[in-house]
Write a protein that holds these residues in place. Sequence first.
Motif, PDB file in Angstrom:
ATOM      1  N   VAL A 131      32.548 -36.121  -7.900  1.00  7.53           N
ATOM      2  CA  VAL A 131      31.452 -35.153  -7.892  1.00  7.53           C
ATOM      3  C   VAL A 131      31.947 -33.788  -7.405  1.00  7.53           C
ATOM      4  N   ASN A 188      33.802 -32.047  -9.997  1.00  2.89           N
ATOM      5  CA  ASN A 188      33.033 -31.859 -11.229  1.00  2.89           C
ATOM      6  C   ASN A 188      33.533 -32.733 -12.365  1.00  2.89           C
ATOM      7  N   PRO A 236      24.091 -39.304 -13.588  1.00  2.00           N
ATOM      8  CA  PRO A 236      23.304 -38.175 -13.056  1.00  2.00           C
ATOM      9  C   PRO A 236      22.603 -38.487 -11.739  1.00  2.00           C
ATOM     10  N   ARG A 237      21.977 -39.695 -11.618  1.00  2.00           N
ATOM     11  CA  ARG A 237      21.272 -40.011 -10.381  1.00  2.00           C
ATOM     12  C   ARG A 237      22.243 -40.114  -9.210  1.00  2.00           C
ATOM     13  N   THR A 238      23.406 -40.719  -9.463  1.00  2.00           N
ATOM     14  CA  THR A 238      24.410 -40.823  -8.392  1.00  2.00           C
ATOM     15  C   THR A 238      24.912 -39.442  -7.999  1.00  2.00           C
ATOM     16  N   ARG A 239      25.138 -38.587  -9.003  1.00  2.00           N
ATOM     17  CA  ARG A 239      25.607 -37.228  -8.720  1.00  2.00           C
ATOM     18  C   ARG A 239      24.601 -36.486  -7.840  1.00  2.00           C
ATOM     19  N   GLU A 240      23.309 -36.634  -8.127  1.00  3.06           N
ATOM     20  CA  GLU A 240      22.285 -35.968  -7.322  1.00  3.06           C
ATOM     21  C   GLU A 240      22.304 -36.458  -5.888  1.00  3.06           C
ATOM     22  N   ARG A 241      22.471 -37.781  -5.702  1.00  2.00           N
ATOM     23  CA  ARG A 241      22.519 -38.339  -4.335  1.00  2.00           C
ATOM     24  C   ARG A 241      23.732 -37.803  -3.577  1.00  2.00           C
ATOM     25  N   LEU A 268      25.400 -34.963  -4.153  1.00  2.07           N
ATOM     26  CA  LEU A 268      25.206 -33.531  -3.873  1.00  2.07           C
ATOM     27  C   LEU A 268      24.262 -33.333  -2.696  1.00  2.07           C
ATOM     28  N   ALA A 269      23.202 -34.168  -2.606  1.00  2.09           N
ATOM     29  CA  ALA A 269      22.290 -34.081  -1.463  1.00  2.09           C
ATOM     30  C   ALA A 269      23.022 -34.412  -0.172  1.00  2.09           C
ATOM     31  N   ARG A 274      25.202 -31.518   0.893  1.00  2.00           N
ATOM     32  CA  ARG A 274      24.409 -30.454   1.533  1.00  2.00           C
ATOM     33  C   ARG A 274      23.969 -30.858   2.932  1.00  2.00           C
TER      34      ARG A 274
END
Length: 336
Positions: free
Chosen positions: A27, A30, A36-41, A43-44, A47
């Motif tokens: 991730v 890149n 996509p769902r794993t990438r969002e988790r 990235l969260a 942050r």
Amino acid sequence: MPASGRPPALTDVARLVGVSHQTVSRVVNNHPGVRPRTRERVLAGLRELGYRPNPAARALATGRSRTLGVLALAGTLYGPTSTLYAVEQAARAADYQVTVVSLHSLDPDAVRQALGRLLAGGIDGVVAIAPLLDATDALSAVATRLPLVAVEGRPDGEIATVSVDQEHGARTATEHLLAAGHPTVRHVAGPSDWYEGAGRIAGWRAALEAAGAAVHPPLAGDWTARAGFAAGRRLAHEPDLTAVFVANDQMALGVLRALREGGRRVPEDVSVVGFDDIPEAAYFSPPLTTLRQDFTEVGRQSLRSLLEQVETGATGRAHVVIPPELVLRRSTAPPP
């Protein structure tokens, strides 16, 4: 969570999110092979922990430092300074760090030494803001060793270049004055050892010759308002003078003052056109007609050309030319 005082690592993010260290790494870099769902988790989680990539570790993993070198001429001249800012902004938008080496001279030895320092720092490529003709040979010597783009470099050489069309801009300025009815146009020139200075002289002369107008010797300047003032004092005493194209706005400021002190009104007696469109040009007395250079586009195109070389490993030879824009204000009018 990381131990107290230690910056968060990939393993900390992986533990928080409940995925593997390799997934977090993909991730961060890149990589497309992450759902996509794993990438969002992930990235969260990045942050939440305030994770920042380690440049040294990323360089070891990818073979790239994501750092670009910028070679620039030291000083406060509007053109080179604006170009440097534009290149830095474009690089940061592409997630690259920038190392700047400023030189007080662009003679070949100084350029070679500066490029050597940048190479020793492990940079991925160099943008050279090198507007002087003398810098070309030194840049050519390293062009085959690393990705390199010269801003305002020689547009017919072996180095990739990005430049504003100086000759076209000067022709546009001169043709604007001729079209207004002026019999000829005098020129206060920039230094002839600068690409911009030489290009603007060539464009001014070409426009006059094409119109069959008289070509007077240009008055030499050095880009400063002081030089413009000295040239303007000479021009103010020429009774047939009706139009002047000045190679940059700072010198135009000096010309305007000299003409005013010499009893010549602008534009009623003499029309004046500058080049650059510095922020103050709209507030000169009178507001200055000038050529605007799109430095943001220069920075964007310079970075694009350089990163193409970084990605492909091929030596760049593309020459990108960006047209300037004539900005009409109140310093020009038909001749008296």
